[in-house]
Design an enzyme around this catalytic site. Structure first.
Site, mmCIF file in Angstrom:
data_model
loop_
_atom_site.group_PDB
_atom_site.id
_atom_site.type_symbol
_atom_site.label_atom_id
_atom_site.label_comp_id
_atom_site.label_asym_id
_atom_site.label_seq_id
_atom_site.Cartn_x
_atom_site.Cartn_y
_atom_site.Cartn_z
ATOM 1 N N ASN A 19 0.772 -1.272 -0.028
ATOM 2 C CA ASN A 19 0.118 -0.071 0.034
ATOM 3 C C ASN A 19 0.760 1.211 0.048
ATOM 4 O OD1 ASN A 19 -1.809 1.996 0.476
ATOM 5 N ND2 ASN A 19 -2.033 1.539 2.553
ATOM 6 N N GLU A 113 -6.752 4.541 7.493
ATOM 7 C CA GLU A 113 -6.729 5.951 7.466
ATOM 8 C C GLU A 113 -7.925 6.523 6.857
ATOM 9 O OE1 GLU A 113 -3.097 5.760 5.264
ATOM 10 O OE2 GLU A 113 -1.984 5.258 7.073
ATOM 11 N N SER A 227 3.376 -2.456 10.338
ATOM 12 C CA SER A 227 4.827 -2.472 10.670
ATOM 13 C C SER A 227 5.399 -3.827 10.308
ATOM 14 C CB SER A 227 5.038 -2.285 12.289
ATOM 15 O OG SER A 227 4.549 -0.859 12.437
HETATM 16 C C1 PEP Z 1 -0.874 0.105 6.056
HETATM 17 O O1 PEP Z 1 -0.796 1.244 6.310
HETATM 18 O O2 PEP Z 1 -1.609 -0.674 5.652
HETATM 19 C C2 PEP Z 1 0.345 -0.391 6.891
HETATM 20 C C3 PEP Z 1 0.313 -1.650 6.995
HETATM 21 O O3 PEP Z 1 1.473 0.217 7.402
HETATM 22 P P1 PEP Z 1 2.595 0.094 7.899
HETATM 23 O O4 PEP Z 1 3.284 -1.214 7.157
HETATM 24 O O5 PEP Z 1 3.786 1.209 7.482
HETATM 25 O O6 PEP Z 1 2.493 -0.129 9.320
#
Ligand code: PEP
Length: 269
Positions: A19, A113, A227
């Site tokens: 993403n 989000e 993460s």
């Molecule tokens: C996300 O926004 O879908 C996501 C998993 O972000 P991150 O890997 O940066 O935690």
């Protein structure tokens, strides 16, 4: 629409999905997808064993489509959001049929989000999911609890309720993917433990079984997101109900994302 690399006969082929959020213009998108394809080709990645998807901003999709088609790249792609309505008077929105015309395989729906910054309710998310399915797209529906939800209700209650709202609105035979993304783990550098991810993924699969039947539960992929990095992906992929990852920050670096995709090779899963 590009064929999604899965069928009931195939079983649950792991999916690693990047993403990009609001990163990379169309020129950067072309350079990134080219480099990613080269990196995975050099490493002899088996795209039939682990499917690779990217989710660029809307304005990049036509460029990505042209590149993927021209170079016959085995990478699939999707949008990060979609309108619940058919084409018409909805200024600023993008219809699911437009995404299908761009050969999108997937569309992200209900990312935290979108829920938090744009006030998307379970009802809106369910309507968007139904619209995506109606256009032949595979929705990748994001569910997950906040830190406060976790404290108050435990880990599974909110994600299961969010999934139930979507299941109320879609046909029983629909093809969809669920991404369990605890909000507290997104972009925080503090992933869930593999055991926590398994616990919720298993509850989500049990919900699909109860609502749509055992066969649907057996073929529907449940991803973990929050993460994920090259050095922690293996632990998640060892869990029986985790079928891949939705990756945010770490999907913006070609080598890092490529290493996550190749988790089977470099970490010996
Ligand atoms: C996300 O926004 O879908 C996501 C998993 O972000 P991150 O890997 O940066 O935690």
């Amino acid at each position: 629409m590009a064929r999604v690399n899965r069928s009931p006969a195939d079983g649950r082929i792991p999916l690693i999905a990047g993403n990009w959020k609001m990163n990379f213009d169309h020129l950067q998108a072309i350079a990134f997808v080219q480099k990613l394809a080269w990196s995975l080709k050099d490493a002899r990645h088996d795209f039939g064993a682990v499917e690779v998807a990217v989710f660029p901003p809307f304005t990049d999709l036509r460029s990505v489509q042209t590149l993927v088609a021209a170079d016959k790249l085995p990478i699939v792609y999707g949008a990060q959001d979609v309108c619940a309505h058919a084409p018409g008077a909805f200024t600023g929105e993008i219809a699911a049929s437009f995404l299908a015309q761009l050969d999108c395989s997937y569309v992200l729906i209900g990312h935290s989000e979108r829920r938090t910054f744009y006030g998307e309710t379970d009802e809106v998310i369910a309507a968007k999911t139904a619209a995506a399915i109606g256009a032949g797209l595979v929705p990748l529906v994001c569910v997950g609890e906040t830190a406060e939800d976790l404290e108050t209700h435990g880990a599974s209650a909110v994600p299961v309720a969010q999934l139930n709202a979507v299941l109320d609105a879609i046909p029983k035979t629909a093809d969809f993917v669920v991404a369990y993304e605890p909000v507290w783990a997104i972009g925080s550098g503090q992933p869930a433990t593999p055991e926590q991810a398994q616990q919720v993924a298993s509850a989500l699969r049990a919900t699909i079984a109860a609502r749509l039947g055992d066969e649907a539960a057996a073929v529907t992929r449940v991803l973990y997101g929050g993460s994920v990095k090259a050095d922690n992906i293996a632990g998640f992929m060892r869990q029986p109900d985790v079928d891949g990852a939705l990756v945010g920050g770490a999907s913006l670096d070609v080598e890092g994302f490529s290493a996550i995709v190749r988790y089977q090779k470099h970490v010996g899963v």
